[in-house]
Design an enzyme around this catalytic site. Structure first.
Site, PDB file in Angstrom:
ATOM      1  N   ARG A   1      20.024  31.243  24.923  1.00 52.82           N
ATOM      2  CA  ARG A   1      18.676  30.684  25.147  1.00 52.82           C
ATOM      3  C   ARG A   1      18.453  29.414  24.310  1.00 52.82           C
ATOM      4  NH1 ARG A   1      14.817  34.389  27.518  1.00 52.82           N
ATOM      5  NH2 ARG A   1      13.134  33.368  26.379  1.00 52.82           N
TER       6      ARG A   1
ATOM      7  N   ARG B   1      12.745  32.757  -9.192  1.00 49.10           N
ATOM      8  CA  ARG B   1      13.022  33.569  -8.011  1.00 49.10           C
ATOM      9  C   ARG B   1      13.784  32.783  -6.944  1.00 49.10           C
ATOM     10  NH1 ARG B   1       7.128  36.494  -7.042  1.00 49.10           N
ATOM     11  NH2 ARG B   1       7.503  38.280  -8.419  1.00 49.10           N
TER      12      ARG B   1
ATOM     13  N   ASP C   1      -0.586   2.340   8.851  1.00 49.78           N
ATOM     14  CA  ASP C   1      -1.109   1.711  10.072  1.00 49.78           C
ATOM     15  C   ASP C   1      -0.106   1.718  11.219  1.00 49.78           C
ATOM     16  OD1 ASP C   1      -3.388   1.157   8.670  1.00 49.78           O
ATOM     17  OD2 ASP C   1      -2.934  -0.950   8.334  1.00 49.78           O
TER      18      ASP C   1
ATOM     19  N   GLY D   1      12.334  31.150  16.100  1.00 48.82           N
ATOM     20  CA  GLY D   1      13.324  30.299  16.749  1.00 48.82           C
ATOM     21  C   GLY D   1      14.394  31.076  17.477  1.00 48.82           C
ATOM     22  N   ALA D   2      14.428  32.403  17.239  1.00 46.86           N
ATOM     23  CA  ALA D   2      15.426  33.265  17.889  1.00 46.86           C
ATOM     24  C   ALA D   2      16.824  32.695  17.665  1.00 46.86           C
ATOM     25  CB  ALA D   2      15.098  33.431  19.370  1.00 46.86           C
TER      26      ALA D   2
ATOM     27  N   ILE E   1       7.379  26.491  20.389  1.00 49.81           N
ATOM     28  CA  ILE E   1       7.585  26.108  18.996  1.00 49.81           C
ATOM     29  C   ILE E   1       9.066  26.039  18.648  1.00 49.81           C
ATOM     30  CG2 ILE E   1       5.373  27.113  18.319  1.00 49.81           C
ATOM     31  CD1 ILE E   1       7.021  29.357  16.917  1.00 49.81           C
TER      32      ILE E   1
ATOM     33  N   GLY F   1       0.828  -1.200   0.000  1.00 49.72           N
ATOM     34  CA  GLY F   1       0.000   0.000   0.000  1.00 49.72           C
ATOM     35  C   GLY F   1       0.861   1.248   0.000  1.00 49.72           C
TER      36      GLY F   1
ATOM     37  N   GLN G   1       2.953  30.269  15.293  1.00 47.76           N
ATOM     38  CA  GLN G   1       2.487  30.077  16.670  1.00 47.76           C
ATOM     39  C   GLN G   1       1.009  29.748  16.752  1.00 47.76           C
ATOM     40  OE1 GLN G   1       3.707  33.723  18.712  1.00 47.76           O
ATOM     41  NE2 GLN G   1       5.236  32.544  19.843  1.00 47.76           N
TER      42      GLN G   1
END
Length: 786
Positions: A758, A598, A196, A606-607, A562, A43, A696
C-alpha cells in the site's frame, strides 16, 4: 551567556552543563580545504536556525572548519573573535524548533563602502575563509554578489600591503602558503530567508510557511469574533513588494477580498470591496474578512492602506474593525515545512560548495514545488525579482504574477473565481457532479469539498454531496450543495460528509452505484481520499465494461491522506497538517526527555509507508528512524544498541527514535522500548509515545488548505474541458509533482502501485531525506545534545 553564542568548546563546559563525561572530539578536518563561514542577514525568519544547523553539520561532515558570523554583515565588518566564532557539531544542537536566528542579524552601513568591504575580506582570509554561505533576502544576497565581484581586487591590495616577513610568519603562511591561487576566489552560496516569499525563481523561501501559519491562525480566531458581532474585519499582513502571504491567506481562509502588490486594484476598488462584503452579508454570512498586503496599490500605483479600506466599509454602513498583525508573523517556532525545507536547502548549499561551481558565479539554492531543490545563479534570481516590479510599473500584471510562479497564478485564478462569482445558485442539469470521501479521514477534506462546491457553482455546475462514503454512493444519499452549505468549512478538521473504507471488492455494489449516479444524472464523479480511493477507482475502471454507464462519465480523485503513500503525486492533502501535529507534540516530549535522561520511542502513523516517520524524524532532529521500507535485523539493532551506550556515555541527555505502527511485525514499538531499556544499565530510561489519532485531527494547515484549492481549481478546469468536448470514460488522479498539478490515468496509477505494501513502488523522498538524517544525527563522533 547574554549576548554571546552558547559554546561548549571545552571539556569543562560540557561537564558543567551535563555532568562529568568524556566527549569524543569531532573528526579531523581536511587540511587541504579552506574554511567556510555562515551568516544570517536582513529580516529574521523562522527556519533560519534549522538551516544554519544543516550547514554547520553538513560542512563538518565534509571535513570543513566552520565559522558562524554574529549579527550578519555588521559582525563581518567588525571581525572580532566575538563576531566570527568557530562552530562545532554541538553548538547547533537544540535550535531546530527555535524561531529567529541564534547568530543574530543587523544592518551595516560600513559594508556599503569599499573600505568596509575590504575589511571584510581581511577578516575572512585571515581565518582561512574563502567560502561564504549566506541566508537572507535580496539585499543580503546582492551584497554577497558585490563582495564576490570585488574579492580578487581586495585580496591583491591586501597582499601587496603585507611585508614578506608578515607573509612568512602570520595567517598567510598558516592558511594560504601553498594555496595562493585559492585565496583570490570567493565562493558564495545563498539561501533565501524571507517570510514574504519575494524572491524570483524559487517556489518557497525560508520562513514564509511559518508566517502563513501565524496569519491563518489569527484569521480563524478573528472570524469567530467577527461572526459574533456581524462585523467585517480588515486585516493587514506583511508583503511590501510581494503579495504571496496575502493571497495564500485569502485562499486558505476564505476571505471576501484581497489587495496585493502584483495585481493593483482598479480605481473603483472602494465599490468593489463594498460589493464583495455586502454580497456575503446578503447570503446570510455573519462575518467578512478583507486582507490587505502592506504594499497594496491601485492601478495608479498609489498606496492603499488597510485603514483606508476599513473606513470605506464603515462609510458604507458596514460595521468594520482593523487588525494589523505586524511582527507576530515573523516570530515563533518554525512550522514543519520550514524546518525540513530549510535543512534540505542547507544540506544542498554544502553540496554546492563542495562541487565548487559557486567560485565562478554566486549560486542560490532554489526549490521547485516543495522539496525539489535546484541551483540557479543569484544574479538570475535577483533579475527576476526586479523584472516583477518592472512589469507591475508597466501594468502587465499577469506577467508579474506569472513570474511569481505557477502556484501564485493558480491561487489568483481560484481567488478571482471565488470573489467575482455571480452564479451562486445551483442550476441542476447543466453538469452534475457527485462528490464523496473514501478511506481514512484526513485534515483538509472539508476545505477541498468547499472548493469543489463553490468553483463548480462558478461554472454553473451543480455538486451533490454524498454522505457516508461508499455506502452513501450505493444508497443514493445525495444532497445538492449550495454556496452557503460549505461556508466556514476551510478551518474544519474531519470530514463533514463522512467517509468509509474500501475494505474488499465484494462490499461495493457497482450496480447500485450506477443506479444512484443515473438517478441524479451525474456526469462527473469526484472522489476525495487516499489508498482506498485508488482501489475504488481501479475497481470501477475494472467493471466499466460490465456497466456501460461508467463509460459515460468521468471519475477524478483528489489525493487526501496523512500517510502521503499514493503514487503519481508527491503530495497528498492532510500530510502537512499531520507533520505539524507530530513536530509540535515531539517538541514537548523533548522537554520532558532532556530533564530525565530518556530515550523516547515515538510511534507515528503511515502503516507500511515511512513518509511521516522519516520526515517527522528529520524535522525534529531524531537520532534513529525505523521505517517499514528498511527491514530491521538483529545486526542493525545490535549496532543501534552499541551507539546508544556510547552516546549516553558521552554526555548525551536524551534521544529520539521514530517508528511506525507497521515497521516490523516482530520488532514493534514495545519490543524496541524493552530492548533498549534492558541494555541501559541505569544510564538512561526509555519511554514510548504513540501519537495516534491526533495526527488525523485538528484544523488543516495553511498549506493543506491552499494547495487543496489550487488542485481543485485545476481539476475543475479539466472537468469543464471534457464537458465542452463530450469526452468521457476518463479515470484520473489529480496530483502535485514539483509544484505542477498533474493528471494521471488509471494505467499509470496501476503501474506505480505496490498493492501488497500500500505505497508507491518508487518513493521520491526515501533516499534523499534518509541519507541526510543519518549524516545529521551521527552518534559516536558527534552526539546530538538538545
Amino acid at each position: 551567556m547574554a549576548g554571546k553564542l552558547q559554546k561548549f568548546s571545552s571539556q569543562v563546559d560540557l561537564d558543567l552543563q551535563f555532568g562529568a563525561a568524556r566527549f569524543t572530539p569531532r573528526s579531523q578536518y581536511d587540511e587541504n580545504r579552506p574554511c567556510v563561514a555562515v551568516l544570517t542577514s536582513g529580516g529574521d525568519s523562522p527556519g533560519m536556525n534549522p538551516a544554519v544547523r544543516a550547514i554547520v553539520r553538513g560542512a563538518l561532515h565534509q571535513g570543513y572548519r566552520v565559522y558562524g558570523i554574529r549579527d550578519g554583515y555588521r559582525g563581518l565588518c567588525r571581525g572580532s573573535d566575538e563576531d566570527i566564532v568557530e562552530l562545532n557539531w554541538i553548538d547547533v544542537s537544540g535550535i531546530i524548533h527555535k524561531g529567529g536566528t541564534f547568530l543574530g542579524t543587523a544592518r551595516c552601513e560600513d559594508f556599503r563602502t569599499t573600505k568596509g568591504r575590504k575589511k571584510v575580506v581581511l577578516n575572512l582570509i585571515s581565518r582561512g575563509i574563502n567560502s561564504l554561505i549566506i541566508i537572507g533576502g535580496d539585499g543580503s544576497l546582492t551584497g554577497a554578489s558585490i563582495l564576490h565581484k570585488e574579492w580578487t581586487g581586495y585580496v591583491d591590495e591586501l597582499l601587496n600591503e603585507m611585508a614578506e616577513e608578515e607573509k612568512s610568519s602570520g595567517w598567510f603562511s598558516k592558511y594560504w602558503k601553498d594555496r595562493e591561487e585559492e585565496i583570490r576566489t570567493l565562493q558564495v552560496v545563498g539561501l533565501v530567508g524571507s517570510i514574504d516569499n519575494d524572491m524570483g525563481n524559487t517556489s518557497m523561501t525560508i520562513g514564509c510557511d511559518s508566517a502563513l501559519h501565524r496569519i491563518c491562525t489569527a484569521l480563524d480566531i478573528i472570524s469567530s469574533t467577527a461572526a459574533s458581532h456581524q462585523r467585517a474585519f480588515v486585516v493587514e499582513v506583511m508583503g511590501r513588494m510581494c503579495g504571496w502571504l496575502a493571497l495564500k491567506a485569502a485562499v486558505a481562509c476564505g476571505a471576501e477580498f484581497v489587495f496585493f502588490p502584483e495585481n493593483p486594484t482598479p480605481l473603483d476598488w472602494p465599490q468593489k470591496v463594498i460589493d464583495a462584503v455586502k454580497k456575503s452579508v446578503n447570503q446570510e454570512k455573519r462575518s467578512a474578512i478583507v486582507i490587505v498586503a502592506e504594499g497594496a496599490r491601485d492601478t495608479n500605483l498609489e498606496h492603499i492602506s488597510a485603514e483606508a479600506v476599513r473606513k470605506t466599509l464603515e462609510d458604507a454602513g458596514v460595521d468594520s474593525r482593523l487588525t494589523i498583525l505586524g511582527h507576530v508573523q515573523r516570530g515563533g517556532s518554525p512550522s514543519f515545512y520550514d524546518r525540513a525545507h530549510s535543512m534540505l536547502l542547507g544540506y544542498s548549499a554544502v553540496q554546492e560548495m563542495v562541487k565548487g561551481t559557486a567560485k565562478a558565479e554566486p549560486q542560490m539554492i532554489c526549490v521547485d514545488g516543495l522539496f525539489h531543490t535546484c541551483t540557479r545563479t543569484i544574479a538570475e534570481c535577483l533579475a527576476t525579482s526586479k523584472e516583477i516590479s518592472t512589469q507591475v510599473n508597466e501594468k502587465d500584471y499577469l506577467k508579474a504574477m506569472s513570474l511569481r510562479g505557477e502556484g501564485f497564478l493558480r491561487s489568483h485564478e481560484a481567488m478571482l473565481s471565488l470573489v467575482t462569482s455571480k452564479r451562486k445558485v445551483e442550476k441542476p442539469g447543466l453538469h452534475n457532479i457527485a462528490l464523496f470521501h473514501v478511506g481514512a479521514c484526513a485534515p483538509g477534506m472539508n476545505a477541498v469539498t468547499r472548493s469543489f462546491v463553490r468553483l463548480a457553482l462558478d461554472k454553473g455546475y451543480s455538486t451533490y454531496g454524498v454522505t457516508g462514503g461508499i455506502k452513501g454512493l450505493e444508497n443514493a444519499n445525495f444532497h445538492l450543495m449550495s454556496w452557503m452549505d460549505v461556508d466556514g468549512w476551510c478551518p474544519l478538521g474531519g470530514a463533514k460528509l463522512g467517509t468509509s473504507r474500501f475494505a474488499t471488492a465484494s462490499k461495493m455494489d457497482v450496480k447500485k452505484v450506477c443506479e444512484s449516479l443515473k438517478k441524479y444524472k451525474i456526469k462527473t464523479l469526484a472522489m476525495i481520499g487516499g489508498w482506498d480511493g485508488y482501489l475504488c477507482m481501479m475497481y470501477l475502471k475494472k467493471h466499466a465494461n460490465d456497466y456501460p454507464f461508467l463509460k459515460k462519465i468521468n471519475i477524478f480523485l483528489i489525493p487526501c491522506t496523512i500517510s502521503n503513500n499514493l503514487p503519481c503525486t508527491s503530495y497528498c492533502i492532510g500530510t502537512d497538517t499531520a507533520l505539524n501535529s507530530i513536530v509540535e507534540a515531539v517538541d514537548k516530549i523533548k522537554e520532558s526527555a532532556i530533564a530525565q535522561r530518556r530515550i523516547y520511542v515515538i510511534e507515528v502513523m503511515g502503516a507500511n509507508c515511512g513518509y511521516l516517520c522519516s520526515m517527522g524524524s528529520f524535522a525534529t532532529g531524531a537520532e534513529k528512524t525505523f521505517c517499514p521500507e528498511v527491514p530491521l535485523t538483529l545486526e542493525s539493532l545490535k549496532k543501534d544498541l552499541d551507539d546508544v551506550k556510547e552516546s549516553f556515555a558521552h554526555a548525551k541527555p536524551m534521544a529520539l527514535f521514530f517508528t511506525t505502527e507497521k515497521t516490523s511485525k516482530v520488532f514493534d514499538t514495545k519490543f524496541l522500548a524493552k530492548l533498549f531499556k534492558s541494555q541501559s544499565d541505569g544510564a538512561y530510561d526509555v519511554r514510548v509515545s504513540i501519537l495516534g489519532h491526533l495526527q488525523q485531527g485538528g484544523s488543516p494547515s495553511p498549506m493543506d488548505r491552499f494547495l487543496g484549492v489550487e488542485i481543485v481549481a485545476e481539476c475543475m478546469n479539466r472537468i469543464e474541458e471534457y464537458a465542452s468536448s463530450d469526452r468521457t470514460n476518463e479515470f484520473q488522479v489529480v496530483g502535485l509533482q514539483k509544484g505542477i498539478v498533474t493528471f494521471s490515468d488509471a494505467s499509470q496509477i496501476h503501474e506505480e502501485m505496490d498493492i501488497q505494501q500500500r505505497r508507491p513502488k518508487h518513493e521520491w523522498w526515501m533516499n534523499s531525506f534518509s541519507n541526510i538524517s543519518k549524516q545529521y544525527a551521527e552518534w559516536a563522533e558527534k552526539p546530538e545534545v538538545y
